[in-house]
Scaffold this motif. Structure first.
Motif, PDB file in Angstrom:
ATOM      1  N   MET A   1       0.732  -1.389  -0.121  1.00  0.00           N
ATOM      2  CA  MET A   1      -0.167   0.086  -0.071  1.00  0.00           C
ATOM      3  C   MET A   1       0.891   1.311   0.054  1.00  0.00           C
ATOM      4  SD  MET A   1      -3.036   1.172   2.965  1.00  0.00           S
ATOM      5  CE  MET A   1      -3.912  -0.216   2.496  1.00  0.00           C
ATOM      6  N   THR A   2       0.642   2.099  -0.841  1.00  0.00           N
ATOM      7  CA  THR A   2       1.342   3.380  -1.018  1.00  0.00           C
ATOM      8  C   THR A   2       1.079   4.333   0.181  1.00  0.00           C
ATOM      9  OG1 THR A   2      -0.186   4.622  -2.501  1.00  0.00           O
ATOM     10  CG2 THR A   2       1.430   3.217  -3.608  1.00  0.00           C
ATOM     11  N   GLU A   3       1.719   5.326   0.338  1.00  0.00           N
ATOM     12  CA  GLU A   3       1.537   6.333   1.382  1.00  0.00           C
ATOM     13  C   GLU A   3       0.351   7.135   1.114  1.00  0.00           C
ATOM     14  OE1 GLU A   3       4.667   9.084   1.840  1.00  0.00           O
ATOM     15  OE2 GLU A   3       6.303   7.763   2.112  1.00  0.00           O
ATOM     16  N   ALA A   4      -0.232   7.394  -0.084  1.00  0.00           N
ATOM     17  CA  ALA A   4      -1.418   8.101  -0.296  1.00  0.00           C
ATOM     18  C   ALA A   4      -2.631   7.157  -0.175  1.00  0.00           C
ATOM     19  CB  ALA A   4      -1.262   8.307  -1.822  1.00  0.00           C
ATOM     20  N   GLN A   5      -2.189   5.771  -0.005  1.00  0.00           N
ATOM     21  CA  GLN A   5      -3.715   4.933   0.220  1.00  0.00           C
ATOM     22  C   GLN A   5      -3.868   4.876   1.719  1.00  0.00           C
ATOM     23  OE1 GLN A   5      -1.868   1.864  -2.626  1.00  0.00           O
ATOM     24  NE2 GLN A   5      -3.522   2.202  -4.031  1.00  0.00           N
ATOM     25  N   ARG A   6      -2.967   5.250   2.531  1.00  0.00           N
ATOM     26  CA  ARG A   6      -2.983   4.830   3.864  1.00  0.00           C
ATOM     27  C   ARG A   6      -4.283   5.312   4.453  1.00  0.00           C
ATOM     28  NH1 ARG A   6       1.225   2.169   6.758  1.00  0.00           N
ATOM     29  NH2 ARG A   6       0.126   2.344   8.637  1.00  0.00           N
ATOM     30  N   GLU A   7      -5.095   4.557   5.190  1.00  0.00           N
ATOM     31  CA  GLU A   7      -6.238   4.956   5.583  1.00  0.00           C
ATOM     32  C   GLU A   7      -5.983   5.736   7.190  1.00  0.00           C
ATOM     33  OE1 GLU A   7      -9.331   2.054   5.557  1.00  0.00           O
ATOM     34  OE2 GLU A   7      -9.541   2.087   3.228  1.00  0.00           O
ATOM     35  N   SER A   8      -5.237   4.997   7.897  1.00  0.00           N
ATOM     36  CA  SER A   8      -4.722   5.238   9.113  1.00  0.00           C
ATOM     37  C   SER A   8      -3.419   5.132   9.488  1.00  0.00           C
ATOM     38  CB  SER A   8      -6.063   4.834  10.006  1.00  0.00           C
ATOM     39  OG  SER A   8      -5.634   3.446  10.120  1.00  0.00           O
ATOM     40  N   VAL A   9      -3.030   5.572  10.627  1.00  0.00           N
ATOM     41  CA  VAL A   9      -1.611   5.129  11.063  1.00  0.00           C
ATOM     42  C   VAL A   9      -1.882   5.200  12.621  1.00  0.00           C
ATOM     43  CG1 VAL A   9       0.561   5.986  11.487  1.00  0.00           C
ATOM     44  CG2 VAL A   9      -0.376   6.432   9.368  1.00  0.00           C
ATOM     45  N   ARG A  10      -1.477   4.105  13.265  1.00  0.00           N
ATOM     46  CA  ARG A  10      -1.596   3.908  14.611  1.00  0.00           C
ATOM     47  C   ARG A  10      -0.216   4.155  15.330  1.00  0.00           C
ATOM     48  NH1 ARG A  10      -4.665   0.083  12.456  1.00  0.00           N
ATOM     49  NH2 ARG A  10      -6.860  -0.136  12.951  1.00  0.00           N
ATOM     50  N   TYR A 191       6.022  10.141  11.805  1.00  0.00           N
ATOM     51  CA  TYR A 191       5.536   9.016  11.046  1.00  0.00           C
ATOM     52  C   TYR A 191       4.349   9.228  10.364  1.00  0.00           C
ATOM     53  CZ  TYR A 191       5.725   4.044   9.689  1.00  0.00           C
ATOM     54  OH  TYR A 191       5.746   2.942   8.972  1.00  0.00           O
ATOM     55  N   PRO A 192       3.198   9.523  10.963  1.00  0.00           N
ATOM     56  CA  PRO A 192       1.856   9.573  10.443  1.00  0.00           C
ATOM     57  C   PRO A 192       1.788  10.757   9.265  1.00  0.00           C
ATOM     58  CG  PRO A 192       1.611   9.478  12.810  1.00  0.00           C
ATOM     59  CD  PRO A 192       3.118   9.730  12.643  1.00  0.00           C
ATOM     60  N   LEU A 193       2.717  11.796   9.642  1.00  0.00           N
ATOM     61  CA  LEU A 193       2.723  12.915   8.636  1.00  0.00           C
ATOM     62  C   LEU A 193       3.459  12.361   7.202  1.00  0.00           C
ATOM     63  CD1 LEU A 193       3.635  16.073  10.644  1.00  0.00           C
ATOM     64  CD2 LEU A 193       1.624  15.385   9.350  1.00  0.00           C
ATOM     65  N   MET A 194       4.582  11.449   7.674  1.00  0.00           N
ATOM     66  CA  MET A 194       5.301  10.979   6.463  1.00  0.00           C
ATOM     67  C   MET A 194       4.261  10.056   5.548  1.00  0.00           C
ATOM     68  SD  MET A 194       8.697   8.643   6.677  1.00  0.00           S
ATOM     69  CE  MET A 194       7.930   6.925   6.945  1.00  0.00           C
ATOM     70  N   LEU A 195       3.465   9.497   6.333  1.00  0.00           N
ATOM     71  CA  LEU A 195       2.464   8.442   5.492  1.00  0.00           C
ATOM     72  C   LEU A 195       1.126   9.253   5.143  1.00  0.00           C
ATOM     73  CD1 LEU A 195       2.847   5.205   7.684  1.00  0.00           C
ATOM     74  CD2 LEU A 195       4.206   5.985   5.521  1.00  0.00           C
ATOM     75  N   GLY A 196       1.150  10.501   5.094  1.00  0.00           N
ATOM     76  CA  GLY A 196       0.259  11.419   4.407  1.00  0.00           C
ATOM     77  C   GLY A 196      -1.093  11.713   5.221  1.00  0.00           C
ATOM     78  N   MET A 197      -0.878  11.404   6.566  1.00  0.00           N
ATOM     79  CA  MET A 197      -2.171  11.747   7.637  1.00  0.00           C
ATOM     80  C   MET A 197      -2.091  13.425   7.446  1.00  0.00           C
ATOM     81  SD  MET A 197      -3.456   9.006   8.286  1.00  0.00           S
ATOM     82  CE  MET A 197      -3.094   8.255   6.616  1.00  0.00           C
ATOM     83  N   PRO A 198      -3.398  13.908   7.523  1.00  0.00           N
ATOM     84  CA  PRO A 198      -3.689  15.343   7.560  1.00  0.00           C
ATOM     85  C   PRO A 198      -3.158  15.925   8.747  1.00  0.00           C
ATOM     86  CG  PRO A 198      -5.598  14.187   8.164  1.00  0.00           C
ATOM     87  CD  PRO A 198      -4.714  13.201   7.634  1.00  0.00           C
ATOM     88  N   ALA A 199      -2.589  17.296   8.698  1.00  0.00           N
ATOM     89  CA  ALA A 199      -1.808  17.898   9.720  1.00  0.00           C
ATOM     90  C   ALA A 199      -2.634  18.267  10.954  1.00  0.00           C
ATOM     91  CB  ALA A 199      -1.225  18.980   9.096  1.00  0.00           C
ATOM     92  N   GLY A 200      -3.751  18.529  10.918  1.00  0.00           N
ATOM     93  CA  GLY A 200      -4.555  18.904  11.974  1.00  0.00           C
ATOM     94  C   GLY A 200      -4.864  17.759  13.129  1.00  0.00           C
ATOM     95  N   PRO A 201      -5.545  16.623  12.301  1.00  0.00           N
ATOM     96  CA  PRO A 201      -5.355  15.449  13.465  1.00  0.00           C
ATOM     97  C   PRO A 201      -4.206  14.859  13.800  1.00  0.00           C
ATOM     98  CG  PRO A 201      -6.984  15.226  11.603  1.00  0.00           C
ATOM     99  CD  PRO A 201      -6.216  16.277  11.251  1.00  0.00           C
ATOM    100  N   THR A 202      -3.100  14.944  12.924  1.00  0.00           N
ATOM    101  CA  THR A 202      -1.894  14.493  13.529  1.00  0.00           C
ATOM    102  C   THR A 202      -1.232  15.232  14.667  1.00  0.00           C
ATOM    103  OG1 THR A 202      -1.650  13.460  11.153  1.00  0.00           O
ATOM    104  CG2 THR A 202       0.548  13.914  12.697  1.00  0.00           C
TER     105      THR A 202
END
Length: 461
Positions: A1-10, A191-202
């Motif tokens: 799965m690419t970074e853009a396809q990640r749905e979530s990061v734990r 790590y979440p930012l690297m994998l494309g998670m949005p900045a606000g929630p991260t």
């Protein structure tokens, strides 16, 4: 799965600070729940300027090693990275190397193959003076404009990195990132930012988990797991018997922030004024509505400490009811007589030395901010002498010795006997430090003040 396809990061945060200890089974549970990264802070300025000034850690090597061993085993077993920030308490280069040395020893002993990245954050005064001359260094309240002499006086200066250097190390193949001084939130956000998670929630989730279980109803039970997605984040404790509530989660935005709704990072500002906290069940909380505003100028905060002199301490306990009924008069008399005797004996006057007399059990902590009322039952009088050299500080404390043992108030017809806490009564504390930098420096690239070094892949024994 690419970074853009990640749905979530734990993000698994086992504890608020490396070396504080945590139950191993809580990390095991976080791994079982699908943790993608382990993130933990390794330092703080909470304990004062000594650790930055001296370049030493406040945590015991054995305690750091105990925590690291659990985390490195979990990292290798689950195949997920470990990120540790502000290594060695203050994030000095020696602090990074100290933690790296402990980690490398554990890897050899455990036969683990993990690549360690070291991110150094110490700054040279000469380089900062160039930026100062260019008008790129700015003060933060309450300090004023910086001068070159202040930079030269610092024994150590660190820059507080955001997530970018950590991301660079992870992209370069690091399994374990040991960073110098970093914002507490950047450690979890990288790590979440690297994998494309949005900045606000991260950034919001990273703020909530920065102190491990402090955002739960039982902070002593272990850490937390934050699941960040494109709409918000969910947070739950790693101990099944512990709980997060909307109140316990939202309350952590009050921790170490000037504004409970807005928090500045090097890259911009987190805004949680529209965040909504919802209990999913008795243990988990869902948060949505957080935003992150990019700054017009990326800045790096500077922290620096310098030697202010050398200290000697003496501590005596007072139980005499008459002295306790006039404890403020006794303290004023102590200052007056000691100053006269130091002048007579050593030929010194303030500011050639300084004396601080704290009355513990009376008003030592808040003093005039919360004045004491009524006589106390007992008081511990701490005398702290500061002088340009250790010998002078100790000499002044020795002159105070008979006063700390037998000084009566003027209306007493007898000499009281007070109680020294230690023998000898004078305890040499060595160099004393003060923070002198609370400034930011403008940078063109977020990582330009930091140096990343990645070791060759560790080999198994």
């Amino acid at each position: 799965m690419t970074e853009a396809q990640r749905e979530s990061v734990r993000v698994l945060t086992p504890v608020g600070m490396l070396g504080a200890g945590f139950p191993r089974e809580t990390v095991d549970r976080g791994i079982a729940l699908g943790a993608d990264v382990i993130a933990v802070d390794g330092g703080s300025t909470d304990s004062g300027p000594y650790y930055l000034g001296s370049g030493t850690a406040k945590t015991a090597a054995a305690a750091v090693a105990g925590d690291l061993r659990i985390l490195l085993r979990a990292s290798a077993s689950a195949g997920i990275p470990v990120v540790i920030g502000s290594c060695g308490t203050s994030g000095t280069d020696s602090g990074v190397d100290w933690v790296a040395g402990i980690a490398e020893t554990i890897l050899r002993e455990e036969g683990l193959t993990l690549r360690i990245a070291r991110i150094y954050s110490e700054q040279r005064a000469e380089t900062l003076k160039e930026r100062l001359n260019e008008g790129r260094v700015h003060p933060l309240p309450p300090l004023g404009d910086l001068d070159a002499a202040t930079l030269d006086s610092c024994s150590h200066i660190v820059g507080m990195m955001g997530h970018e250097p950590i991301v660079a190390a992870l992209r370069a193949g690091a399994d374990v990132v040991l960073a110098g001084r970093a914002t507490d939130t950047a450690v979890a956000a990288a790590y979440p930012l690297m994998l494309g998670m949005p900045a606000g929630p991260t950034w919001h989730a990273s703020k909530i988990v920065e102190c491990g279980g402090q955002c739960t109803t039982n902070p002593r039970a272990g850490g937390v797991l934050a699941t960040i997605d494109h709409d918000g984040f969910t947070i739950e404790p790693l101990d099944p018997a512990n709980a997060c509530t909307p109140t316990s989660v939202a309350a952590h935005m009050l921790y170490e922030t000037v504004d409970p709704f807005r928090m500045r990072e090097p890259a911009g500002t987190l805004d949680v004024s529209d965040a909504v906290y919802t209990a999913l069940d008795e243990r988990r909380v869902r948060v949505e509505g957080s935003r992150f505003e990019l700054a017009d100028q990326h800045t790096i905060k500077l922290e620096g400490a310098r030697v202010t002199g050398y200290e000697t301490m003496s501590f005596t306990a007072i139980r005499d009811p008459h002295i306790l009924s006039k404890i403020e008069e006794w303290a004023a008399l102590m200052h007056r007589i000691l100053r006269a005797r130091v002048r007579q004996t050593l030929g010194l006057e303030p500011p050639q030395y300084a004396v601080d007399l704290r009355l513990y059990g009376y008003n030592a902590v808040l003093e005039d901010l919360d004045p004491a009322t009524g006589p106390p039952r007992e008081v511990g009088a701490m005398l702290l002498v500061n002088a340009p050299d250790q010998a002078t500080a100790t000499a002044v404390a020795k002159i105070a010795n008979p006063l700390m043992l037998h000084l009566p108030t003027p209306d007493m017809a007898y000499l009281p006997s007070l109680a020294f806490a230690t023998s000898p009564a004078e305890i040499e504390r060595g160099p004393a430090y003060e923070f002198v930098l609370n400034h930011v420096v403008d940078v063109d690239e977020p990582s330009e003040l930091f140096r990343v070094e990645i070791a060759e892949e560790a080999s198994r024994d």
